[in-house]
Scaffold this motif. Structure first.
Motif, PDB file in Angstrom:
ATOM      1  N   LYS A 115       0.833  -1.206   0.000  1.00  0.00           N
ATOM      2  CA  LYS A 115       0.000   0.000   0.000  1.00  0.00           C
ATOM      3  C   LYS A 115       0.865   1.252   0.000  1.00  0.00           C
ATOM      4  O   LYS A 115       1.856   1.352   0.715  1.00  0.00           O
ATOM      5  CB  LYS A 115      -0.907  -0.006   1.232  1.00  0.00           C
ATOM      6  N   GLY A 116       0.508   2.230  -0.819  1.00  0.00           N
ATOM      7  CA  GLY A 116       1.246   3.482  -0.885  1.00  0.00           C
ATOM      8  C   GLY A 116       0.991   4.360   0.333  1.00  0.00           C
ATOM      9  O   GLY A 116       0.005   4.175   1.051  1.00  0.00           O
ATOM     10  N   THR A 117       1.881   5.317   0.566  1.00  0.00           N
ATOM     11  CA  THR A 117       1.719   6.285   1.650  1.00  0.00           C
ATOM     12  C   THR A 117       1.298   7.621   1.056  1.00  0.00           C
ATOM     13  O   THR A 117       2.049   8.243   0.312  1.00  0.00           O
ATOM     14  CB  THR A 117       3.041   6.469   2.433  1.00  0.00           C
ATOM     15  N   MET A 118       0.057   8.034   1.341  1.00  0.00           N
ATOM     16  CA  MET A 118      -0.521   9.285   0.825  1.00  0.00           C
ATOM     17  C   MET A 118      -0.632   9.274  -0.705  1.00  0.00           C
ATOM     18  O   MET A 118      -0.691  10.323  -1.338  1.00  0.00           O
ATOM     19  CB  MET A 118       0.304  10.494   1.271  1.00  0.00           C
ATOM     20  N   SER A 159      -4.245  13.783  -8.594  1.00  0.00           N
ATOM     21  CA  SER A 159      -5.206  12.705  -8.327  1.00  0.00           C
ATOM     22  C   SER A 159      -5.026  12.158  -6.912  1.00  0.00           C
ATOM     23  O   SER A 159      -6.005  11.783  -6.258  1.00  0.00           O
ATOM     24  CB  SER A 159      -5.055  11.577  -9.353  1.00  0.00           C
ATOM     25  N   ASP A 160      -3.790  12.123  -6.426  1.00  0.00           N
ATOM     26  CA  ASP A 160      -3.548  11.670  -5.059  1.00  0.00           C
ATOM     27  C   ASP A 160      -4.171  12.624  -4.054  1.00  0.00           C
ATOM     28  O   ASP A 160      -4.770  12.195  -3.049  1.00  0.00           O
ATOM     29  CB  ASP A 160      -2.045  11.548  -4.786  1.00  0.00           C
ATOM     30  N   ILE A 161      -4.037  13.931  -4.304  1.00  0.00           N
ATOM     31  CA  ILE A 161      -4.629  14.930  -3.416  1.00  0.00           C
ATOM     32  C   ILE A 161      -6.149  14.794  -3.406  1.00  0.00           C
ATOM     33  O   ILE A 161      -6.788  14.874  -2.349  1.00  0.00           O
ATOM     34  CB  ILE A 161      -4.207  16.354  -3.839  1.00  0.00           C
ATOM     35  N   GLN A 162      -6.748  14.578  -4.581  1.00  0.00           N
ATOM     36  CA  GLN A 162      -8.196  14.395  -4.662  1.00  0.00           C
ATOM     37  C   GLN A 162      -8.640  13.170  -3.873  1.00  0.00           C
ATOM     38  O   GLN A 162      -9.657  13.195  -3.168  1.00  0.00           O
ATOM     39  CB  GLN A 162      -8.615  14.267  -6.130  1.00  0.00           C
ATOM     40  N   MET A 163      -7.862  12.093  -3.986  1.00  0.00           N
ATOM     41  CA  MET A 163      -8.173  10.863  -3.263  1.00  0.00           C
ATOM     42  C   MET A 163      -8.127  11.093  -1.752  1.00  0.00           C
ATOM     43  O   MET A 163      -9.050  10.708  -1.021  1.00  0.00           O
ATOM     44  CB  MET A 163      -7.182   9.763  -3.649  1.00  0.00           C
ATOM     45  N   ILE A 164      -7.059  11.752  -1.287  1.00  0.00           N
ATOM     46  CA  ILE A 164      -6.906  12.013   0.142  1.00  0.00           C
ATOM     47  C   ILE A 164      -7.976  12.981   0.628  1.00  0.00           C
ATOM     48  O   ILE A 164      -8.536  12.808   1.726  1.00  0.00           O
ATOM     49  CB  ILE A 164      -5.501  12.585   0.430  1.00  0.00           C
ATOM     50  N   ASN A 165      -8.308  13.990  -0.171  1.00  0.00           N
ATOM     51  CA  ASN A 165      -9.323  14.970   0.229  1.00  0.00           C
ATOM     52  C   ASN A 165     -10.697  14.321   0.398  1.00  0.00           C
ATOM     53  O   ASN A 165     -11.457  14.683   1.305  1.00  0.00           O
ATOM     54  CB  ASN A 165      -9.398  16.111  -0.784  1.00  0.00           C
ATOM     55  N   LYS A 166     -11.019  13.378  -0.470  1.00  0.00           N
ATOM     56  CA  LYS A 166     -12.295  12.668  -0.348  1.00  0.00           C
ATOM     57  C   LYS A 166     -12.356  11.913   0.973  1.00  0.00           C
ATOM     58  O   LYS A 166     -13.383  11.896   1.653  1.00  0.00           O
ATOM     59  CB  LYS A 166     -12.471  11.707  -1.525  1.00  0.00           C
ATOM     60  N   LYS A 167     -11.238  11.298   1.331  1.00  0.00           N
ATOM     61  CA  LYS A 167     -11.169  10.561   2.596  1.00  0.00           C
ATOM     62  C   LYS A 167     -11.283  11.515   3.776  1.00  0.00           C
ATOM     63  O   LYS A 167     -11.950  11.210   4.769  1.00  0.00           O
ATOM     64  CB  LYS A 167      -9.848   9.791   2.667  1.00  0.00           C
ATOM     65  N   LYS A 168     -10.655  12.678   3.651  1.00  0.00           N
ATOM     66  CA  LYS A 168     -10.723  13.664   4.729  1.00  0.00           C
ATOM     67  C   LYS A 168     -12.158  14.149   4.940  1.00  0.00           C
ATOM     68  O   LYS A 168     -12.643  14.228   6.067  1.00  0.00           O
ATOM     69  CB  LYS A 168      -9.809  14.855   4.421  1.00  0.00           C
TER      70      LYS A 168
END
Length: 367
Positions: A115-118, A159-168
């Motif tokens: 699994k990746g980190t962030m 895309s990573d920021i969008q993914m993390i923001n959705k989780k936030k």
């Protein structure tokens, strides 16, 4: 024959699952932490715990020489986007030895089953090619150079920021808000901290949040409340204060390239008619001003105590204090001369100046 095939396939699944479960990104021994202060345990960009994500950890230096440490190459990429970082200063943790090595000499396995980190795509570094190849054979992924891994991280950053923001939005912000309202002191001021790891350190070490039974927050709870305070409450509070400098999320300081909205306590603006430029501190604002004085119609700076926008031409400035801004040594603005003089004494300042008395030589010395 069919039973044999099923049996072998089952063994393969068990082996693969066991291999993935056996791998942990957490440090097996005491991690090397290069940042100073009690905040050194957490990523300077996202606040994630360094020890728990040690095998994806990277380090770098700001232009000022200050050490920074990240939970991942993703957060390193964010800092590279905001600061003029030298790639030659970047180090990464070797997965096997857990020692910091030069990132440019490392071999990265990108896209393994780990699994990746962030980020969606994991990126793990090895000191030698053979180790990276062996890991790739066992866990998948491609072996690439640091430059290639960094390029991949940059391309996937949005895309990573969008993914993390959705989780936030879905989980972390609501969890953090609940923890804050139920367990924290209500006078916490997120805007008083330069980085999220400084805020997180204060919450933990100054007992700003505690469960009703007196127990400290665990790492997951600590991260959630820190992220909520840093990314939600800080801006909600500032929006409620009248006459503050308003900065959009896409405005960058033209001198250092940092996003100004992240540092509202230090925001300053120069206006040229109806247009303006925003800065993350008076030091950078003055560097720009000395080269572009013509046609300036207004200057706004943020009063250190009230956090309100004040007329930069009428303000009083303390130079050489022990209070640092986002870019290190800073020029601190005040609306009232008496407050500036008191601050100057309390914080070992060099002198108090009017705007017209600030000269280029003194500003340059701050670097």
């Amino acid at each position: 024959m069919k039973k044999t095939t099923i049996f072998l396939y089952t063994l393969l699944l068990i082996f693969t699952y066991s291999s993935l479960c056996a791998f942990s990104k957490e440090a097996n021994s005491e991690p090397v932490l290069v940042q100073s202060g009690k905040q050194k345990h957490w990523c300077s960009v996202c606040g994630m715990n360094i020890k728990m994500n040690y095998k994806t950890s990277h380090t770098s230096k700001l232009p000022s020489g200050k050490n920074r440490q990240y939970c991942s190459i993703r957060c390193l990429t964010v800092d590279m986007h905001e600061h003029n970082l030298n790639a030659d200063d970047v180090k990464v943790v070797d997965v096997l030895s857990e020692e910091l090595i030069d990132a440019k000499a490392a071999f990265y396995v990108v896209g393994s089953d780990i699994k990746g980190t962030m980020t969606k795509v994991s990126k793990l570094a090895f000191e030698n090619a053979e180790s990276a190849e062996d890991f790739s054979i066992e866990n998948g992924g491609d072996v690439v150079s640091f430059d290639k891994a960094l390029e991949i991280a940059k391309k996937s950053l949005e895309s990573d920021i969008q993914m993390i923001n959705k989780k936030k939005i879905k989980k972390i912000y609501p969890m953090g808000k609940k923890i804050f309202e139920n367990t924290c002191k209500k006078d916490i001021e997120p805007k008083n901290y330069l980085q999220i790891n400084e805020l997180k350190s204060a919450i933990k070490n100054e007992n700003l949040c505690k469960e009703k039974n007196g127990e400290e927050l665990d790492e997951k709870e600590l991260q959630a409340v820190s992220v909520y305070l840093w990314e939600v409450k800080k801006f909600d509070d500032l929006e409620k204060i009248a006459n503050t400098i308003k900065v959009t999320k896409d405005e960058k300081c033209p001198i250092c390239g940092m996003f100004v909205y992240k540092y509202p306590k230090w925001a300053a603006q120069i206006f040229y008619g109806d247009s303006h430029l925003s800065f993350d501190g008076i030091k950078d604002m003055m560097k720009y001003y000395f080269k572009h004085k013509d046609s300036v119609s207004k200057i706004l700076v943020t009063d250190y105590y009230s956090q309100k926008a004040i007329d930069g031409a009428e303000a009083y400035y303390v130079i050489g204090s022990d209070v640092y801004g986002p870019m290190g040594d800073e020029i601190i603005p005040f609306k009232n001369e008496s407050e500036a003089k008191t601050f100057n004494i309390d914080h070992k300042g060099f002198k108090v100046l009017n705007f017209i008395d600030i000269n280029k030589e003194e500003v340059d010395k701050l670097d």
